[in-house]
Enzyme design. Structure first.
Site, mmCIF file in Angstrom:
data_model
loop_
_atom_site.group_PDB
_atom_site.id
_atom_site.type_symbol
_atom_site.label_atom_id
_atom_site.label_comp_id
_atom_site.label_asym_id
_atom_site.label_seq_id
_atom_site.Cartn_x
_atom_site.Cartn_y
_atom_site.Cartn_z
ATOM 1 N N ASN A 57 -6.981 4.800 -1.296
ATOM 2 C CA ASN A 57 -5.830 4.958 -0.404
ATOM 3 C C ASN A 57 -4.643 4.228 -1.020
ATOM 4 O OD1 ASN A 57 -4.016 5.069 1.679
ATOM 5 N ND2 ASN A 57 -5.187 3.778 3.090
ATOM 6 N N LYS A 59 -1.681 4.245 0.016
ATOM 7 C CA LYS A 59 -0.736 3.825 1.073
ATOM 8 C C LYS A 59 0.702 4.190 0.663
ATOM 9 C CE LYS A 59 -3.883 0.172 2.340
ATOM 10 N NZ LYS A 59 -4.091 -1.044 3.103
ATOM 11 N N HIS A 143 -6.551 5.309 10.253
ATOM 12 C CA HIS A 143 -6.466 4.055 9.488
ATOM 13 C C HIS A 143 -5.897 2.956 10.397
ATOM 14 C CE1 HIS A 143 -5.355 1.098 6.478
ATOM 15 N NE2 HIS A 143 -6.229 1.702 5.691
ATOM 16 N N GLU A 145 -3.833 0.755 9.937
ATOM 17 C CA GLU A 145 -2.379 0.561 9.917
ATOM 18 C C GLU A 145 -1.685 1.559 10.844
ATOM 19 O OE1 GLU A 145 -2.139 0.602 5.667
ATOM 20 O OE2 GLU A 145 -3.155 -1.344 5.655
ATOM 21 N N GLU A 217 -13.801 -0.079 8.513
ATOM 22 C CA GLU A 217 -12.870 -0.988 7.849
ATOM 23 C C GLU A 217 -12.458 -2.095 8.819
ATOM 24 O OE1 GLU A 217 -10.776 1.211 4.421
ATOM 25 O OE2 GLU A 217 -9.619 1.574 6.225
ATOM 26 N N GLY A 223 -6.783 -5.707 2.808
ATOM 27 C CA GLY A 223 -5.652 -6.259 2.075
ATOM 28 C C GLY A 223 -5.574 -7.778 2.128
ATOM 29 N N SER A 263 -10.894 -4.829 1.132
ATOM 30 C CA SER A 263 -10.872 -5.681 -0.067
ATOM 31 C C SER A 263 -12.029 -5.394 -1.024
ATOM 32 C CB SER A 263 -10.833 -7.162 0.324
ATOM 33 O OG SER A 263 -9.654 -7.449 1.049
HETATM 34 C C1 PEP Z 1 -7.527 0.322 3.087
HETATM 35 O O1 PEP Z 1 -6.317 0.310 3.150
HETATM 36 O O2 PEP Z 1 -8.156 1.278 3.556
HETATM 37 C C2 PEP Z 1 -8.187 -0.809 2.428
HETATM 38 C C3 PEP Z 1 -9.480 -0.919 2.551
HETATM 39 O O3 PEP Z 1 -7.385 -1.673 1.726
HETATM 40 P P1 PEP Z 1 -7.866 -2.863 0.740
HETATM 41 O O4 PEP Z 1 -8.947 -2.299 -0.131
HETATM 42 O O5 PEP Z 1 -6.644 -3.233 -0.019
HETATM 43 O O6 PEP Z 1 -8.372 -3.955 1.618
#
Ligand code: PEP
Length: 307
Positions: A57, A59, A143, A145, A217, A223, A263
């Site tokens: 992703n 983003k 997601h 976000e 997630e 992040g 992460s």
């Molecule tokens: C994500 O945005 O779906 C995600 C898992 O980000 P990160 O790997 O940076 O934590």
């Protein structure tokens, strides 16, 4: 809608090696009126049943030139064994078409969002038809976000409706769920995940799940560099599978892929890939670099743990 509270803490540690047959009572919240899969029996083996999937992703990152460079670097790796691993990259909407044209053909492309309805007077939105038209086969929906940013705040029902729209246009969906730190600390992790999934289960048919991949997630791990421990990840993934058996059916529980996201990096992916109920990853930051190829390679750890 009421949920039975789980005996949450009563979860055994995950075995990092064993793929096991499961027989036993579910320890997960089940929406009222549905039955818990008390006698569910299915093979937890991922081998051959659930193809490992790694999503990236991007983003709201990268430029057209940066995408071209990254795609060149990703092209350096050998052809994918697509019966063993699938790879899907999600660029920002303006670069979907460009990404499809410069990305190796054995990687698929996902949108990061779609409009809930068809084309028309919806300023700033992108219809599923348009996503398909530029060669995308997937979309990421739900997601955190988009669920949690104050400026966006998509609801469970809206996300479920978007998923229905995507599926009806032949797009596959990475359906993201997960709890905030506060919700985890209050012991509500499973209730939150089940609430988010139940909205979808009420909106799509049992046959539609074949084109849905769940991405668990935890919001506190996205992040932040903080990853959930293998025990924390396996605990939630296993309970999601139990939930699916109770609220949808055993086949969906057995066949639906559950990705972990939060992460994930070349440094931690191999240990996580060995978990019995982890069928791949959704990767944010680490998908912006060519070392993402190392995360893709973790499918081998999954396969090694299956035998
Ligand atoms: C994500 O945005 O779906 C995600 C898992 O980000 P990160 O790997 O940076 O934590």
């Amino acid at each position: 809608m009421a949920f039975i509270t789980s005996g949450a803490a009563a979860v055994s540690g995950a075995s990092l090696t064993a793929r096991r047959a499961f027989t036993g009572a579910a320890v997960c919240p089940v929406p009222s009126g549905r039955t818990s899969p008390a006698a569910a029996t299915w093979s937890m083996s991922a081998g051959g049943l659930r193809t490992f999937l790694v999503g990236g992703n991007w983003k709201c990152n990268l430029s057209k030139d940066a995408i071209t460079s990254l795609c060149k670097e990703l092209a350096a790796a050998p052809d994918l064994e697509t019966d063993k691993v699938e790879v899907v990259l999600a660029p920002p909407t303006p670069y979907l078409d460009h990404t499809r044209s410069v990305l190796r053909q054995d990687f698929e492309v996902a949108a990061q969002n779609i409009w809930v309805g068809g084309p028309g007077a919806y300023t700033g939105e992108t219809a599923a038809e348009m996503i398909k038209d530029v060669g995308c086969t997937w979309v990421i929906l739900g997601h955190s976000e988009r669920r949690n940013l104050l400026q966006i705040r998509e609801s469970d029902d809206f996300i479920a409706q978007k998923t229905k729209t995507a599926l009806s246009h032949g797009l596959k969906v990475m359906f993201c769920i997960g709890e905030t730190l506060e919700e985890r600390e209050e012991g509500r992790t499973l209730d939150v995940c089940v609430r988010q999934l139940h909205a979808l289960a009420e909106t799509i048919g049992a046959d539609d799940w074949k084109d849905v991949v769940i991405a668990y997630e935890p919001v506190w791990a996205i992040g932040t560099g903080k990853i959930a421990t293998p025990d924390q990840v396996e605990e939630v993934h296993e309970k999601i599978r139990h939930y699916l058996a109770g609220d949808v059916n055993d086949k969906v529980a057995q066949e639906t892929r559950i990705l972990y996201g939060g992460s994930v990096s070349p440094g931690n992916c191999n240990e996580l890939a060995q978990l019995p109920d982890v069928d791949g990853f959704l990767v944010g930051g680490a998908s912006l670099k060519a070392s993402f190829l190392e995360v893709i390679e973790s499918f081998k750890s999954d396969l090694a743990a299956t035998v």
